[in-house]
Design an enzyme around this catalytic site. Structure first.
Site, PDB file in Angstrom:
ATOM      1  N   GLY A 267       0.804  -1.210   0.000  1.00 43.20           N
ATOM      2  CA  GLY A 267       0.000   0.000   0.000  1.00 43.20           C
ATOM      3  C   GLY A 267       0.839   1.262   0.000  1.00 43.20           C
ATOM      4  N   SER A 268       0.352   2.266   0.709  1.00 46.38           N
ATOM      5  CA  SER A 268       0.880   3.626   0.554  1.00 46.38           C
ATOM      6  C   SER A 268       2.331   3.823   0.975  1.00 46.38           C
ATOM      7  CB  SER A 268      -0.003   4.594   1.328  1.00 46.38           C
ATOM      8  OG  SER A 268      -1.312   4.539   0.818  1.00 46.38           O
ATOM      9  N   THR A 269       2.896   2.903   1.740  1.00 47.56           N
ATOM     10  CA  THR A 269       4.312   3.068   2.110  1.00 47.56           C
ATOM     11  C   THR A 269       5.178   3.122   0.846  1.00 47.56           C
ATOM     12  OG1 THR A 269       4.414   0.671   2.420  1.00 47.56           O
ATOM     13  CG2 THR A 269       4.163   1.992   4.378  1.00 47.56           C
TER      14      THR A 269
END
Lengths: 557, 133
Positions: A267-269
């Protein structure tokens, strides 16, 4: 006159007999003497020599210790209860006597073992000294004690996934999980020991905080890592639920190592890596603008934001607000070839060389279409392990230099590779700090060891489809962000929303506070210098205050 | 060979045999003692190994925390308690000299806090960690 008379035949015969007798006696005496000398001087000793004792070890397997010499796995000599069934006259009587001496063994169990038509059987293993005495006091014929290696793990569950465990074999215990399996050849020599990079104190703190969060958010699992980004050493690696290697011979699927074996879309990492690649290539700057007014429709798919700003965002705001639309546009500008090259250099496209058997292969798309580049830009379409993510973000903060991760203690990395320029690294440290100061990572911060990082909440894929109710919440951070030394990764598997989190189950509410609890506790143990009054002064050198208004157009500057 | 010579060699051989037997007997005794000692060394090593394991088991962080809560009530060191000397504020040029009180031996009738404390030291930790936030 014959003065010398010849002896009479009888006397001559007597003399011959006497000579023969003397010879036979002398020969017998000589044989006895030789035998005596041989027995007294040449008989080999059956007792162990001093040299043997010096080199001999009471056990057959070496120890595993942590970076401070704490004993993580060792062997002691135990005794097993054994029997020679052909020598036992009355199985019923012997079984009854043994069951009386060892109440934890049932009569029926013993009787069955003793009734086997074999020459030799094991009745029970790992007898305590009291049990051994009770058996010996019975003095039963055909029953005995056999010394054998017993592998024990003093820290039990705390180190289960890293240290692993052994299984018994004819040649002694053999590693069949974790470091026990990976270093089996070394550990098979009792004179050798293996020193791991992990610190049992850090491990304990990380596990305690993760277990607390897992219970609080009713998650089905959790994982955590603390890596030394300069040396690549894994200082702590926790995966929950875990198992007790002292008791459990095998583990089920839910107990697999989530920190290194599990691969998932992070995801956003990943957006940090997307922006870093764009900055490094000069494709984008922190002030570059990306239109996130409406969702993108590309190649028949819709890319939208979780909590959309519905406006034009600067590149910095794309990260702060975790915009999928913005990250997809940045990735599209980078292009597949360059992006893949960077991900490869960061070790995200291949299996990491960590010294554990339980290390997952990343799931890389077979065909890398333009849409793939866009989705990987915000952390979907490429599945990697928490270990890989923590190491990649560590490289980002470590002046742009990727260091191979290791489970062995080492003072300096074996080989390093520069991935990003120092300038890109500085900008990304600034960016990560901004996420903590202004964005979703605020609950990870503390005054003494300022943190930078990024959250990620990814939906799990169930039966080929994203399931909105099953999420992986994660936070990857670096501390102290002014002089980066450690990266931390926290992940909760399917955390549930609570009234206290206002119905949210995203990383900002569950994974980030875990990092916020761990870092202040481990800082003093890691002997990190505490931050001063101007701990964020370094950020001025990266982006001076007057320029903030160009980066944050929503008035937060 | 004369009888005397034969007798000499026989006696010599007997004496040597007796000597050899005595020496080898002593050696055997010593070897037995050594073997016993070696067995003791091995047993001792086995015990040490057990003690090392027990020490590791008893010093588990969780066990220590429980024992601490029961008997000592020590608390982990907080990051706020750690400071760098470089964070201490510099003394201003016109600041008065810190008091140089002489310490004398205690006498009967002195209060327990008898050492000079009338003028507080100007050395203090400021600002607090809380203010840095």
């Amino acid at each position: 006159m014959n003065r010398h008379r010849s002896p009479s035949p009888a006397l001559a015969l007597a003399r011959k007999r006497l000579a023969f007798g003397i010879l036979a006696f002398a020969a017998s005496l000589s044989i006895l003497s030789v035998k005596l000398v041989g027995l007294s001087t040449l008989t080999p000793d059956k007792q162990p020599s001093t040299e043997q004792v010096r080199s001999e070890h009471p056990v057959q397997r070496g120890d595993i210790i942590d970076r401070n010499g704490r004993l993580l796995a060792t062997s002691i000599v135990s005794r097993a209860l054994v029997a020679w069934p052909p020598q036992i006259d009355d199985v019923e009587v012997v079984a009854a006597q043994l069951a009386g001496a060892l109440p934890w063994l049932s009569f029926e169990e013993i009787r069955q073992r003793l009734s086997l038509s074999r020459k030799f059987v094991f009745v029970a293993r790992r007898l305590t000294p009291q049990d051994q005495k009770a058996v010996l006091d019975l003095g039963l014929p055909g029953i005995g004690l056999k010394p054998e290696d017993m592998r024990i793990y003093p820290y039990g569950r705390l180190t289960a996934h890293v240290v692993g465990r052994t299984k018994p074999s004819d040649a002694g215990p053999v590693g069949n999980a974790g470091a026990e399996q990976r270093f089996n050849a070394i550990l098979s020599d009792p004179a050798q020991s293996v020193q791991l990079s992990m610190d049992i104190r850090i491990q304990h703190i990380l596990r305690e905080e993760l277990a607390r969060a897992m219970e609080y958010f009713s998650a089905i699992g959790a994982a955590g890592l603390v890596l030394d980004i300069r040396t690549g050493e894994v200082q702590a690696m926790v995966s929950l639920p875990d198992f007790d290697p002292n008791r459990q011979a095998s583990m089920d699927e839910t107990q697999a190592n989530r920190a290194s074996l599990l691969v998932a879309e992070m995801g956003s990492t990943f957006k940090l890596l997307t922006l870093a690649t764009a900055l490094d290539q000069g494709i984008s700057s922190l002030t570059s603008r990306f239109d996130a007014t409406t969702p993108i429709r590309a190649f028949g798919h819709r890319i939208g934001d979780y909590r959309g700003q519905n406006r034009v965002l600067s590149a910095a705001e794309v990260i702060i607000h975790s915009s999928n639309i913005g990250a997809a546009q940045i990735a599209e500008k980078i292009g597949a070839t360059v992006f893949r090259d960077y991900l490869d250099k960061l070790g995200l496209m291949s299996r990491p060389a960590l010294e554990l058997p339980e290390v997952g292969h990343p799931i890389v798309p077979r065909t890398w279409r333009p849409l793939t580049t866009m989705t990987v830009g915000f952390g979907h379409g490429l599945s990697v392990s928490p270990l890989q993510t923590a190491a990649a973000i560590g490289a980002l903060a470590n002046d742009g230099v990727a260091v191979p991760v290791t489970l062995l203690r080492r003072a300096a990395p074996a080989q390093v590779q520069r991935v990003f320029s120092p300038e890109t690294s500085d900008k990304m440290r600034w960016m990560m700090r901004q996420v903590v100061l202004r964005g979703s990572g605020s609950r990870a911060d503390n005054a003494s060891y300022p943190v930078g990082g990024k959250t990620g909440t990814a939906e799990k894929v169930v039966n080929g489809r994203y399931d909105r109710s099953k999420r992986l919440s994660s936070f990857v951070g670096v501390f102290p962000i002014a002089e980066p030394r450690y990266s931390i990764f926290i992940m909760l598997d399917e955390p549930k929303a609570r009234k206290e989190t206002f119905g949210f189950a995203t990383a900002a509410w569950n994974a980030v506070p875990v990092a916020g609890a761990v870092i202040p506790r481990v800082g003093p143990i890691l002997n990190l210098p505490t931050a001063g009054p101007d701990s964020d002064a370094w950020m001025q050198d990266i982006v001076p205050e007057p320029f903030l208004s160009q980066l944050f157009t929503d008035g937060e500057a | 060979m004369s009888t005397r010579t034969t007798a000499f060699w026989c006696v010599s051989a007997a004496a040597m045999a007796a000597g050899l037997f005595t020496v080898s007997d002593h050696v055997r005794d010593h070897k037995e003692q050594l073997a016993e000692l070696n067995q003791l060394v091995l047993a001792e090593r086995e015990r040490i190994q057990v003690l090392r394991s027990e020490l590791a088991y008893l010093t588990q962080p969780q066990t220590l925390e429980i024992q601490n809560a029961r008997a000592l009530s020590l608390v982990p060191i907080e990051a706020d308690q750690l400071h760098r000397s470089s964070f201490l504020p510099a003394r201003t040029a016109n600041a008065p000299e810190p008091p140089r009180n002489r310490v004398r031996a205690g006498r009967d009738g002195d209060s327990i806090s008898g050492l000079p404390t009338e003028t507080p030291s100007r050395l203090s930790f400021s600002p607090s960690a809380e203010e840095w936030r």
